[in-house]
Design a protein around this motif. Sequence first.
Motif, PDB file in Angstrom:
ATOM      1  N   ASN A  68       2.822  23.559  77.643  1.00 50.58           N
ATOM      2  CA  ASN A  68       1.858  22.739  76.959  1.00 50.58           C
ATOM      3  C   ASN A  68       1.261  21.933  77.997  1.00 50.58           C
ATOM      4  O   ASN A  68       1.632  21.474  79.084  1.00 50.58           O
ATOM      5  N   GLU A  69      -0.167  21.704  77.726  1.00 53.83           N
ATOM      6  CA  GLU A  69      -0.921  21.238  78.731  1.00 53.83           C
ATOM      7  C   GLU A  69      -0.613  19.872  78.907  1.00 53.83           C
ATOM      8  O   GLU A  69      -0.414  18.884  78.175  1.00 53.83           O
ATOM      9  N   GLY A  70      -0.543  19.334  80.341  1.00 58.12           N
ATOM     10  CA  GLY A  70       0.015  18.095  80.751  1.00 58.12           C
ATOM     11  C   GLY A  70       1.207  17.599  80.161  1.00 58.12           C
ATOM     12  O   GLY A  70       1.309  16.192  80.097  1.00 58.12           O
ATOM     13  N   SER A  71       2.081  18.406  79.585  1.00 58.65           N
ATOM     14  CA  SER A  71       3.352  17.849  79.104  1.00 58.65           C
ATOM     15  C   SER A  71       3.063  16.814  78.085  1.00 58.65           C
ATOM     16  O   SER A  71       3.686  15.954  77.836  1.00 58.65           O
ATOM     17  N   ASN A  72       1.982  17.244  77.279  1.00 56.62           N
ATOM     18  CA  ASN A  72       1.714  16.380  75.926  1.00 56.62           C
ATOM     19  C   ASN A  72       1.601  17.163  74.788  1.00 56.62           C
ATOM     20  O   ASN A  72       1.332  18.206  74.663  1.00 56.62           O
ATOM     21  N   LEU A  73       2.013  16.435  73.695  1.00 51.78           N
ATOM     22  CA  LEU A  73       2.185  17.050  72.563  1.00 51.78           C
ATOM     23  C   LEU A  73       1.187  16.164  71.171  1.00 51.78           C
ATOM     24  O   LEU A  73       1.475  15.014  71.392  1.00 51.78           O
ATOM     25  N   TRP A  74       0.525  17.100  70.526  1.00 52.43           N
ATOM     26  CA  TRP A  74      -0.242  16.102  69.553  1.00 52.43           C
ATOM     27  C   TRP A  74       0.195  16.582  68.327  1.00 52.43           C
ATOM     28  O   TRP A  74       0.480  17.632  67.862  1.00 52.43           O
ATOM     29  N   PRO A  75       0.031  15.839  67.172  1.00 49.96           N
ATOM     30  CA  PRO A  75       0.489  16.255  65.993  1.00 49.96           C
ATOM     31  C   PRO A  75      -0.485  17.388  65.297  1.00 49.96           C
ATOM     32  O   PRO A  75      -0.037  18.103  64.393  1.00 49.96           O
ATOM     33  N   GLN A 129       9.006  23.709  67.056  1.00 49.43           N
ATOM     34  CA  GLN A 129       8.033  23.081  66.224  1.00 49.43           C
ATOM     35  C   GLN A 129       8.603  21.624  66.008  1.00 49.43           C
ATOM     36  O   GLN A 129       9.752  21.325  65.532  1.00 49.43           O
ATOM     37  N   ILE A 130       7.739  20.795  66.290  1.00 48.86           N
ATOM     38  CA  ILE A 130       8.028  19.274  66.033  1.00 48.86           C
ATOM     39  C   ILE A 130       7.557  18.850  64.772  1.00 48.86           C
ATOM     40  O   ILE A 130       6.210  18.764  64.829  1.00 48.86           O
ATOM     41  N   PRO A 131       8.315  18.415  64.006  1.00 47.71           N
ATOM     42  CA  PRO A 131       7.666  17.940  62.654  1.00 47.71           C
ATOM     43  C   PRO A 131       6.645  16.638  62.806  1.00 47.71           C
ATOM     44  O   PRO A 131       6.878  15.946  63.719  1.00 47.71           O
ATOM     45  N   THR A 132       5.628  16.625  61.960  1.00 53.33           N
ATOM     46  CA  THR A 132       4.653  15.695  62.203  1.00 53.33           C
ATOM     47  C   THR A 132       5.209  14.341  62.019  1.00 53.33           C
ATOM     48  O   THR A 132       4.764  13.399  62.596  1.00 53.33           O
ATOM     49  N   ASN A 133       6.206  14.153  61.051  1.00 55.19           N
ATOM     50  CA  ASN A 133       6.726  12.769  60.683  1.00 55.19           C
ATOM     51  C   ASN A 133       7.209  12.229  62.074  1.00 55.19           C
ATOM     52  O   ASN A 133       7.821  11.048  62.232  1.00 55.19           O
ATOM     53  N   PRO A 136       4.805   9.100  66.747  1.00 53.32           N
ATOM     54  CA  PRO A 136       4.567   7.755  66.480  1.00 53.32           C
ATOM     55  C   PRO A 136       3.481   7.379  65.550  1.00 53.32           C
ATOM     56  O   PRO A 136       2.605   8.185  65.572  1.00 53.32           O
ATOM     57  N   LEU A 137       3.442   6.009  64.945  1.00 56.18           N
ATOM     58  CA  LEU A 137       2.251   5.912  64.280  1.00 56.18           C
ATOM     59  C   LEU A 137       1.203   5.120  65.260  1.00 56.18           C
ATOM     60  O   LEU A 137       0.045   5.324  64.940  1.00 56.18           O
ATOM     61  N   MET A 138       2.005   4.532  66.308  1.00 53.60           N
ATOM     62  CA  MET A 138       0.932   4.281  67.300  1.00 53.60           C
ATOM     63  C   MET A 138       1.598   4.432  68.639  1.00 53.60           C
ATOM     64  O   MET A 138       2.578   4.702  68.651  1.00 53.60           O
ATOM     65  N   LEU A 163       4.832  12.679  73.254  1.00 56.37           N
ATOM     66  CA  LEU A 163       4.144  12.938  71.704  1.00 56.37           C
ATOM     67  C   LEU A 163       3.305  11.644  71.504  1.00 56.37           C
ATOM     68  O   LEU A 163       3.553  10.502  71.694  1.00 56.37           O
ATOM     69  N   HIS A 164       2.009  12.184  71.012  1.00 52.20           N
ATOM     70  CA  HIS A 164       0.904  11.299  70.963  1.00 52.20           C
ATOM     71  C   HIS A 164       0.968  11.041  69.433  1.00 52.20           C
ATOM     72  O   HIS A 164       0.877  11.665  68.660  1.00 52.20           O
ATOM     73  N   ALA A 165       0.398   9.571  69.086  1.00 53.03           N
ATOM     74  CA  ALA A 165       0.191   9.165  67.869  1.00 53.03           C
ATOM     75  C   ALA A 165      -0.986   9.888  67.064  1.00 53.03           C
ATOM     76  O   ALA A 165      -1.886  10.233  67.707  1.00 53.03           O
ATOM     77  N   ASN A 166      -0.793   9.946  65.598  1.00 52.23           N
ATOM     78  CA  ASN A 166      -1.873  10.521  65.062  1.00 52.23           C
ATOM     79  C   ASN A 166      -2.926   9.430  65.153  1.00 52.23           C
ATOM     80  O   ASN A 166      -2.832   8.154  64.667  1.00 52.23           O
ATOM     81  N   GLN A 167      -3.970   9.823  65.543  1.00 54.56           N
ATOM     82  CA  GLN A 167      -5.306   8.844  65.404  1.00 54.56           C
ATOM     83  C   GLN A 167      -6.132   8.701  64.203  1.00 54.56           C
ATOM     84  O   GLN A 167      -6.108   9.728  63.343  1.00 54.56           O
ATOM     85  N   PRO A 168      -6.413   7.263  63.863  1.00 51.39           N
ATOM     86  CA  PRO A 168      -7.117   7.275  62.626  1.00 51.39           C
ATOM     87  C   PRO A 168      -8.293   8.006  62.494  1.00 51.39           C
ATOM     88  O   PRO A 168      -9.392   8.069  63.801  1.00 51.39           O
TER      89      PRO A 168
END
Length: 185
Positions: A68-75, A129-133, A136-138, A163-168
């Motif tokens: 994964n790019e830069g050891s980051n994961l997004w929802p 697979q990391i579940p989206t729930n 984090p929220l923020m 793991l990065h939060a889901n952005q509004p």
Amino acid sequence: LSPSIYSSSGAFLFGNISSTESDAFFGSVVFLSSTSGSISARYGNIRASASYSPSLLSPSSITAALLNEGSNLWPDDSTLRVSLQVRDLHHNTRTLPQNAFAHASVSGQTFSGSCIPSNDNGLCVAAIQIPTNVFPLMGTVGAVVAYGLSVSSLMTSLGLVTLHANQPKPVSNDIALELPLKTQI
């Protein structure tokens, strides 16, 4: 007239060809364990040949890298990918087929993935697979990634993935704009 021994690939004569009192000839041949081929012997008009292939051993060690790019994961792309490579006791990557494992621990939960390494190079990619729930929220949360040859054995730590939060999603005039979150670093 002297005997000769040669190989098409993967073997070579070690030392000299010797003879016994009964005119039998012998020589030691070293086989390279990761290749197969044939070996032939010749003495005058007499010829003999045989094919050989190495016996595969079970994997005894494993290495890993995060893909994964830069050891980051997004929802919106929540699959953690871990490249695994196995080797036997002699450091050959051609081994008997055996699963390789990776897991990620986050917020008290563990998620696993496995793969069967290639017969050619010992490589495979485990997808976790990391579940989206779990995201984090923020803000962010860390997931510890580990790997091994067995889920019951001591796993080796590979590192931390963020793991990065889901952005509004911005809404303007009743129109929502949604872009891949990964680009918002």
